[in-house]
Design a protein around this motif. Structure first.
Motif, PDB file in Angstrom:
ATOM      1  N   VAL A   4     -21.185   5.048  -8.254  1.00 47.65           N
ATOM      2  CA  VAL A   4     -21.663   4.660  -6.927  1.00 47.65           C
ATOM      3  C   VAL A   4     -20.534   3.977  -6.168  1.00 47.65           C
ATOM      4  O   VAL A   4     -19.573   3.471  -6.756  1.00 47.65           O
ATOM      5  CB  VAL A   4     -22.884   3.706  -7.020  1.00 47.65           C
ATOM      6  N   GLY A   5     -20.681   3.938  -4.843  1.00 47.33           N
ATOM      7  CA  GLY A   5     -19.756   3.212  -3.994  1.00 47.33           C
ATOM      8  C   GLY A   5     -18.385   3.843  -3.903  1.00 47.33           C
ATOM      9  O   GLY A   5     -18.158   4.994  -4.284  1.00 47.33           O
ATOM     10  N   ARG A   6     -17.470   3.079  -3.376  1.00 47.19           N
ATOM     11  CA  ARG A   6     -16.100   3.537  -3.149  1.00 47.19           C
ATOM     12  C   ARG A   6     -15.178   3.055  -4.269  1.00 47.19           C
ATOM     13  O   ARG A   6     -15.519   2.152  -5.038  1.00 47.19           O
ATOM     14  CB  ARG A   6     -15.590   3.018  -1.798  1.00 47.19           C
ATOM     15  N   THR A   7     -14.001   3.663  -4.330  1.00 50.05           N
ATOM     16  CA  THR A   7     -12.999   3.248  -5.313  1.00 50.05           C
ATOM     17  C   THR A   7     -12.539   1.818  -4.997  1.00 50.05           C
ATOM     18  O   THR A   7     -12.199   1.503  -3.848  1.00 50.05           O
ATOM     19  CB  THR A   7     -11.809   4.207  -5.298  1.00 50.05           C
ATOM     20  N   TYR A   8     -12.536   0.989  -6.018  1.00 51.64           N
ATOM     21  CA  TYR A   8     -12.187  -0.426  -5.814  1.00 51.64           C
ATOM     22  C   TYR A   8     -10.684  -0.582  -5.606  1.00 51.64           C
ATOM     23  O   TYR A   8     -10.236  -1.234  -4.663  1.00 51.64           O
ATOM     24  CB  TYR A   8     -12.679  -1.243  -7.009  1.00 51.64           C
ATOM     25  N   MET A   9      -9.866   0.017  -6.433  1.00 54.77           N
ATOM     26  CA  MET A   9      -8.412  -0.077  -6.301  1.00 54.77           C
ATOM     27  C   MET A   9      -7.753   1.057  -7.082  1.00 54.77           C
ATOM     28  O   MET A   9      -8.334   1.590  -8.038  1.00 54.77           O
ATOM     29  CB  MET A   9      -7.897  -1.433  -6.790  1.00 54.77           C
ATOM     30  N   PHE A  10      -6.548   1.458  -6.628  1.00 50.71           N
ATOM     31  CA  PHE A  10      -5.767   2.487  -7.305  1.00 50.71           C
ATOM     32  C   PHE A  10      -4.674   1.801  -8.128  1.00 50.71           C
ATOM     33  O   PHE A  10      -3.907   0.977  -7.605  1.00 50.71           O
ATOM     34  CB  PHE A  10      -5.127   3.440  -6.287  1.00 50.71           C
ATOM     35  N   VAL A  11      -4.611   2.174  -9.408  1.00 54.76           N
ATOM     36  CA  VAL A  11      -3.618   1.587 -10.310  1.00 54.76           C
ATOM     37  C   VAL A  11      -2.939   2.719 -11.063  1.00 54.76           C
ATOM     38  O   VAL A  11      -3.612   3.556 -11.676  1.00 54.76           O
ATOM     39  CB  VAL A  11      -4.271   0.607 -11.312  1.00 54.76           C
ATOM     40  N   SER A  12      -1.604   2.764 -11.007  1.00 55.83           N
ATOM     41  CA  SER A  12      -0.858   3.779 -11.743  1.00 55.83           C
ATOM     42  C   SER A  12      -0.538   3.270 -13.139  1.00 55.83           C
ATOM     43  O   SER A  12      -0.440   2.051 -13.370  1.00 55.83           O
ATOM     44  CB  SER A  12       0.435   4.124 -11.009  1.00 55.83           C
ATOM     45  N   ALA A  13      -0.374   4.187 -14.077  1.00 61.27           N
ATOM     46  CA  ALA A  13      -0.091   3.799 -15.465  1.00 61.27           C
ATOM     47  C   ALA A  13       0.866   4.807 -16.074  1.00 61.27           C
ATOM     48  O   ALA A  13       1.046   5.917 -15.564  1.00 61.27           O
ATOM     49  CB  ALA A  13      -1.380   3.734 -16.279  1.00 61.27           C
ATOM     50  N   GLY A  14       1.508   4.423 -17.174  1.00 62.54           N
ATOM     51  CA  GLY A  14       2.460   5.300 -17.842  1.00 62.54           C
ATOM     52  C   GLY A  14       2.764   4.793 -19.237  1.00 62.54           C
ATOM     53  O   GLY A  14       2.156   3.826 -19.723  1.00 62.54           O
ATOM     54  N   PHE A  15       3.723   5.448 -19.895  1.00 63.66           N
ATOM     55  CA  PHE A  15       4.078   5.053 -21.247  1.00 63.66           C
ATOM     56  C   PHE A  15       4.853   3.724 -21.229  1.00 63.66           C
ATOM     57  O   PHE A  15       5.684   3.488 -20.342  1.00 63.66           O
ATOM     58  CB  PHE A  15       4.923   6.137 -21.917  1.00 63.66           C
ATOM     59  N   THR A  16       4.586   2.891 -22.232  1.00 60.30           N
ATOM     60  CA  THR A  16       5.291   1.614 -22.356  1.00 60.30           C
ATOM     61  C   THR A  16       6.609   1.848 -23.091  1.00 60.30           C
ATOM     62  O   THR A  16       6.625   2.340 -24.229  1.00 60.30           O
ATOM     63  CB  THR A  16       4.435   0.595 -23.126  1.00 60.30           C
ATOM     64  N   THR A  17       7.692   1.525 -22.444  1.00 63.36           N
ATOM     65  CA  THR A  17       9.026   1.713 -23.043  1.00 63.36           C
ATOM     66  C   THR A  17       9.852   0.443 -22.850  1.00 63.36           C
ATOM     67  O   THR A  17       9.591  -0.367 -21.956  1.00 63.36           O
ATOM     68  CB  THR A  17       9.754   2.912 -22.386  1.00 63.36           C
ATOM     69  N   THR A  18      10.854   0.338 -23.659  1.00 63.92           N
ATOM     70  CA  THR A  18      11.765  -0.811 -23.578  1.00 63.92           C
ATOM     71  C   THR A  18      12.789  -0.584 -22.471  1.00 63.92           C
ATOM     72  O   THR A  18      13.296   0.531 -22.288  1.00 63.92           O
ATOM     73  CB  THR A  18      12.488  -1.020 -24.922  1.00 63.92           C
ATOM     74  N   LEU A  19      13.033  -1.607 -21.712  1.00 62.04           N
ATOM     75  CA  LEU A  19      14.029  -1.514 -20.651  1.00 62.04           C
ATOM     76  C   LEU A  19      15.420  -1.530 -21.285  1.00 62.04           C
ATOM     77  O   LEU A  19      15.907  -2.560 -21.737  1.00 62.04           O
ATOM     78  CB  LEU A  19      13.860  -2.691 -19.672  1.00 62.04           C
ATOM     79  N   ASP A  20      16.047  -0.363 -21.351  1.00 61.81           N
ATOM     80  CA  ASP A  20      17.353  -0.241 -21.986  1.00 61.81           C
ATOM     81  C   ASP A  20      18.130   0.845 -21.264  1.00 61.81           C
ATOM     82  O   ASP A  20      17.844   2.030 -21.390  1.00 61.81           O
ATOM     83  CB  ASP A  20      17.186   0.095 -23.477  1.00 61.81           C
ATOM     84  N   SER A  21      19.107   0.443 -20.505  1.00 60.71           N
ATOM     85  CA  SER A  21      19.885   1.410 -19.736  1.00 60.71           C
ATOM     86  C   SER A  21      21.308   1.561 -20.230  1.00 60.71           C
ATOM     87  O   SER A  21      22.087   2.316 -19.635  1.00 60.71           O
ATOM     88  CB  SER A  21      19.923   0.992 -18.260  1.00 60.71           C
TER      89      SER A  21
END
Length: 303
Positions: free
Chosen positions: A91-108
């Protein structure tokens, strides 16, 4: 928002649920829990440790609504243990849009983990645009579902439409065809009636008597044609009949009769002169045969 079928109060947003002071079930320690707690600190939030308990809380009546993710709803909607009677609805409208993805270590720099993350995101985004992920998700749901509430609700809606007495295009087709046939019949009747009235008016105009001066001129012209050997047509008889009926009733009937008499006398005199000329020619031929041309010339010279 997920609520039971036919809620007592119409709810279109989380704000409506908060204003009506409804209990809101939410999966504990998720992003939905954090967003609700931050935006509505006075909301009646009931946190559940298991995801299926969020939906069971709405079914049991403990919560008026539940705030869940779209993927979670699509899965538990087809779970007979949670939604066995198909009592839950989105019911009702979408409350909020949230994107998601794989959890990875920040290593460049060392193991280039960030590069692997970016490559995975690129391919996943392309698969999303091409519809590959949606198709794979639908196939997964069909394999794992234990109840098909979507088809059941569509069948129920179809039954309700039938019971409501509403007519569709196939039901109205006969009525439209009936109106088309009647419209064409009315149009043809109008055209035929108009043509009949036009023909009747034309016939009356042809049979109507001419004015007196015009009728006298027509009769004189017809008489002249008859003396030259022409035949009388149907129109001639109509003109003469109209003229004969009208000439005895008008104020100038005597003048018309006199004109008729003069016309008749002129015709008789013409016939008499032609007969006399024929007799004289016969006599001259006889004298020529009996006494000769000399005698005939002598008689013509003395005459």
């Amino acid at each position: 928002l997920v609520a039971a079928n036919a809620p007592q109060q119409q709810i279109n947003s989380v704000k409506d649920a908060v204003q009506r002071q409804l209990n809101i079930c939410v999966f504990e320690s998720t992003q939905a829990d954090e967003a609700l707690t931050s935006e509505y600190p006075n909301a009646k939030i009931i946190r559940k440790k298991l995801e299926d308990e969020v939906y069971l809380g709405v079914v049991s009546g403990e919560c008026g609504v539940a705030v869940v993710t779209m993927s979670s709803w699509r899965y538990y909607e087809r779970d007979a243990e949670v939604n066995g009677g198909c009592h839950l609805d989105w019911v009702g409208r979408t409350y909020m849009f949230v994107s998601a993805g794989f959890t990875t270590t920040l290593d460049s720099g060392t193991l280039c983990t960030s590069l692997i993350r970016d490559v995975l995101n690129l391919h996943l985004m392309r698969m999303k645009e091409e519809g590959v992920l949606d198709k794979a998700w639908d196939n997964h749901l069909k394999r794992t579902e234990s109840i098909d509430c979507v088809s059941r609700k569509e069948d129920s809606a179809s039954v309700m439409d039938t019971m409501s007495g509403q007519l569709d295009l196939s039901d109205m087709g006969g009525i439209f065809l009936f109106h088309v046939v009647l419209s064409v019949a009315a149009l043809l009747a109008a055209l035929i009636g108009k043509g009949y009235r036009w023909k009747k008016k034309r016939d009356e105009k042809l049979k109507a008597p001419l004015p007196l001066d015009g009728r006298i001129e027509v009769i004189q012209r017809r008489e002249t044609q008859l003396t030259r050997g022409s035949t009388r047509t149907n129109d001639d008889w109509i003109e003469n009949e109209n003229f004969t009926k009208a000439k005895n009733a008008g104020p100038l009937s005597q003048m018309v009769k006199e004109i008729d008499q003069l016309t008749q006398d002129h015709g008789n005199q013409t016939a008499t002169m032609e007969e006399m000329n024929a007799n004289i020619a016969t006599l001259m031929n006889l004298l020529n045969e009996t006494h000769g041309s000399a005698y005939l010339n002598e008689i013509q010279g003395s005459a």
